[in-house]
Design a protein around this motif. Structure first.
Motif, PDB file in Angstrom:
ATOM      1  N   ASP A   1       0.805  -1.202   0.000  1.00 28.90           N
ATOM      2  CA  ASP A   1       0.000   0.000   0.000  1.00 28.90           C
ATOM      3  C   ASP A   1       0.849   1.268   0.000  1.00 28.90           C
ATOM      4  O   ASP A   1       0.402   2.301  -0.482  1.00 28.90           O
ATOM      5  N   TYR A   2       2.024   1.210   0.552  1.00 28.70           N
ATOM      6  CA  TYR A   2       2.909   2.377   0.684  1.00 28.70           C
ATOM      7  C   TYR A   2       4.194   2.083  -0.074  1.00 28.70           C
ATOM      8  O   TYR A   2       5.169   1.601   0.492  1.00 28.70           O
ATOM      9  N   LEU A 115       3.033   2.605  10.615  1.00 27.51           N
ATOM     10  CA  LEU A 115       2.454   3.783   9.962  1.00 27.51           C
ATOM     11  C   LEU A 115       2.456   5.011  10.875  1.00 27.51           C
ATOM     12  O   LEU A 115       2.535   6.140  10.395  1.00 27.51           O
ATOM     13  N   TYR A 118       5.834   6.235  10.320  1.00 19.73           N
ATOM     14  CA  TYR A 118       5.914   6.661   8.916  1.00 19.73           C
ATOM     15  C   TYR A 118       5.318   8.064   8.754  1.00 19.73           C
ATOM     16  O   TYR A 118       5.885   8.908   8.072  1.00 19.73           O
ATOM     17  N   SER A 119       4.198   8.291   9.410  1.00 16.69           N
ATOM     18  CA  SER A 119       3.479   9.550   9.208  1.00 16.69           C
ATOM     19  C   SER A 119       3.968  10.685  10.108  1.00 16.69           C
ATOM     20  O   SER A 119       3.480  11.803   9.997  1.00 16.69           O
TER      21      SER A 119
END
Length: 154
Positions: A1-2, A115, A118-119
């Motif tokens: 997805d990423y 995530l 990640y964010s």
């Protein structure tokens, strides 16, 4: 997805063949495998990593702290860990405020932790710095020496 997340797996762990097969089966393109590397090259590689992964086998029956933790801490790299139910490694990461963890097999929680880092570049930086501070305050050889000697001098 990423697609901008690259997973780099370094080494010859016993699960590498099955992981490679799964990557091939799923046609994943953001996982790279590197065999054994000389230490200086490995450390150079770590200097550009955003997150360090720890994956403990869920069948482990002895609490442990993976040795790569010290390297990640020394390089100010925050950790995302997948751990067994016996170890207290997750509490160790929490006390150092240097990473996030989930139990092995809990893929959704692991993904959520990954995530989250990640964010948030700020959280990555903060946790990385916390790990480095913890390393400097608790894991240097002279600190270990004094801790051990203090125990024996009781």
């Amino acid at each position: 997805d990423y697609k901008d997340i690259l997973f780099l797996l370094v080494g010859r762990g016993q699960d590498i063949p099955s992981i490679k097969e799964e990557v091939k089966k799923r046609k994943l393109t953001n996982i790279t495998f590197l065999d054994f590397m000389p230490k200086d090259e490995y450390l150079q590689l770590l200097s550009v990593c955003d997150v360090g992964l720890i994956s403990l086998n869920e069948k482990l029956a002895v609490p442990n702290i993976p040795s790569k933790t010290m390297t990640y801490f020394n390089f100010s790299i925050p950790i995302v860990a997948s751990i067994d139910y016996v170890t207290d490694y997750g509490l160790y990461l929490e006390s150092a405020k240097a990473g996030l963890w989930s139990y092995s097999g809990d893929i959704e929680h692991f993904k959520k932790n990954l995530l989250k880092l990640y964010s948030s570049p700020e959280l990555r930086k903060e946790m990385g710095q916390n790990g480095y501070n913890f390393f400097m305050e608790n894991m240097l050889p002279e600190k270990a020496y004094y801790t051990i000697m203090k125990h024996f001098n009781k």
